[in-house]
Motif scaffolding. Structure first.
Motif, PDB file in Angstrom:
ATOM      1  N   VAL A  20      -2.337 -45.820 -92.124  1.00  0.00           N
ATOM      2  CA  VAL A  20      -2.515 -44.380 -91.939  1.00  0.00           C
ATOM      3  C   VAL A  20      -1.653 -43.544 -92.887  1.00  0.00           C
ATOM      4  N   ILE A  21      -0.693 -44.150 -93.556  1.00  0.00           N
ATOM      5  CA  ILE A  21       0.227 -43.376 -94.397  1.00  0.00           C
ATOM      6  C   ILE A  21      -0.507 -42.562 -95.469  1.00  0.00           C
ATOM      7  N   PRO A  22      -1.490 -43.107 -96.179  1.00  0.00           N
ATOM      8  CA  PRO A  22      -2.208 -42.264 -97.149  1.00  0.00           C
ATOM      9  C   PRO A  22      -2.910 -41.070 -96.486  1.00  0.00           C
ATOM     10  N   TYR A  23      -3.362 -41.245 -95.270  1.00  0.00           N
ATOM     11  CA  TYR A  23      -3.967 -40.148 -94.524  1.00  0.00           C
ATOM     12  C   TYR A  23      -2.910 -39.078 -94.224  1.00  0.00           C
ATOM     13  N   VAL A  24      -1.761 -39.530 -93.751  1.00  0.00           N
ATOM     14  CA  VAL A  24      -0.669 -38.600 -93.433  1.00  0.00           C
ATOM     15  C   VAL A  24      -0.230 -37.868 -94.700  1.00  0.00           C
ATOM     16  N   ASP A  25      -0.178 -38.573 -95.818  1.00  0.00           N
ATOM     17  CA  ASP A  25       0.164 -37.922 -97.088  1.00  0.00           C
ATOM     18  C   ASP A  25      -0.818 -36.798 -97.397  1.00  0.00           C
ATOM     19  N   ASP A  26      -2.104 -37.029 -97.144  1.00  0.00           N
ATOM     20  CA  ASP A  26      -3.109 -35.992 -97.366  1.00  0.00           C
ATOM     21  C   ASP A  26      -2.926 -34.818 -96.404  1.00  0.00           C
ATOM     22  N   ALA A  27      -2.527 -35.111 -95.178  1.00  0.00           N
ATOM     23  CA  ALA A  27      -2.271 -34.038 -94.208  1.00  0.00           C
ATOM     24  C   ALA A  27      -1.091 -33.186 -94.660  1.00  0.00           C
ATOM     25  N   ILE A  28      -0.055 -33.829 -95.169  1.00  0.00           N
ATOM     26  CA  ILE A  28       1.109 -33.091 -95.665  1.00  0.00           C
ATOM     27  C   ILE A  28       0.721 -32.279 -96.896  1.00  0.00           C
ATOM     28  N   ALA A  29      -0.192 -32.795 -97.701  1.00  0.00           N
ATOM     29  CA  ALA A  29      -0.675 -32.046 -98.870  1.00  0.00           C
ATOM     30  C   ALA A  29      -1.351 -30.745 -98.444  1.00  0.00           C
ATOM     31  N   VAL A  30      -2.021 -30.750 -97.305  1.00  0.00           N
ATOM     32  CA  VAL A  30      -2.636 -29.522 -96.779  1.00  0.00           C
ATOM     33  C   VAL A  30      -1.546 -28.480 -96.518  1.00  0.00           C
ATOM     34  N   ILE A  31      -0.437 -28.917 -95.950  1.00  0.00           N
ATOM     35  CA  ILE A  31       0.680 -27.999 -95.698  1.00  0.00           C
ATOM     36  C   ILE A  31       1.225 -27.489 -97.028  1.00  0.00           C
ATOM     37  N   GLU A  32       1.444 -28.399 -97.964  1.00  0.00           N
ATOM     38  CA  GLU A  32       1.972 -28.028 -99.280  1.00  0.00           C
ATOM     39  C   GLU A  32       1.098 -26.966 -99.943  1.00  0.00           C
ATOM     40  N   GLU A  33      -0.206 -27.176 -99.897  1.00  0.00           N
ATOM     41  CA  GLU A  33      -1.152 -26.241-100.517  1.00  0.00           C
ATOM     42  C   GLU A  33      -1.139 -24.868 -99.854  1.00  0.00           C
ATOM     43  N   SER A  34      -0.736 -24.804 -98.581  1.00  0.00           N
ATOM     44  CA  SER A  34      -0.724 -23.525 -97.859  1.00  0.00           C
ATOM     45  C   SER A  34       0.391 -22.604 -98.334  1.00  0.00           C
ATOM     46  N   GLY A  35       1.447 -23.185 -98.872  1.00  0.00           N
ATOM     47  CA  GLY A  35       2.565 -22.383 -99.346  1.00  0.00           C
ATOM     48  C   GLY A  35       3.624 -22.052 -98.311  1.00  0.00           C
ATOM     49  N   VAL A  36       3.448 -22.500 -97.060  1.00  0.00           N
ATOM     50  CA  VAL A  36       4.472 -22.213 -96.046  1.00  0.00           C
ATOM     51  C   VAL A  36       5.689 -23.106 -96.269  1.00  0.00           C
ATOM     52  N   ASN A  37       6.817 -22.658 -95.775  1.00  0.00           N
ATOM     53  CA  ASN A  37       8.029 -23.461 -95.809  1.00  0.00           C
ATOM     54  C   ASN A  37       7.863 -24.603 -94.813  1.00  0.00           C
ATOM     55  N   TYR A  38       8.215 -25.825 -95.211  1.00  0.00           N
ATOM     56  CA  TYR A  38       8.070 -26.966 -94.312  1.00  0.00           C
ATOM     57  C   TYR A  38       9.102 -28.029 -94.634  1.00  0.00           C
TER      58      TYR A  38
END
Length: 97
Positions: A20-38
């Motif tokens: 699942v790690i590559p999936y989780v990486d893609d989920a984190i990429a969604v956050i990164e693309e949003s521009g919010v602090n995380y």
């Protein structure tokens, strides 16, 4: 200043039991693309922003898991809503050097 902190642990169910790690990486990429602090932590990722915006990001993260091929997704979230404002450092600053 942000009015909410949302921590999410996303658990995608993969078709054939893949890692699942590559999936989780893609989920984190969604956050990164949003521009919010995380901040990524070992068991969850915490985002800082406006509550409605953070919920939309959670929705996009779940949608990304499905389009990536996940059968279903469990999202465990924790929310701190503080209308007068909140930042992650308000809670963790004293532990950081």
């Amino acid at each position: 200043m942000a009015n909410a902190l949302v921590s999410i642990q996303i658990i995608p169910k993969t078709k054939n039991g893949e890692d699942v790690i590559p999936y989780v990486d893609d989920a984190i990429a969604v956050i990164e693309e949003s521009g919010v602090n995380y901040e990524v932590n070992p068991l969850e990722t915490t985002m800082e922003g406006e509550l409605s915006e953070l919920f939309k990001i959670v929705e996009r993260m779940n949608e990304k898991m499905i389009t990536r091929g996940s059968v279903n997704v469990i999202s465990q979230i924790k929310v701190l809503y503080q209308p007068q404002g909140i930042e992650m450092t308000d809670l963790t600053g004293k532990y950081r050097s």
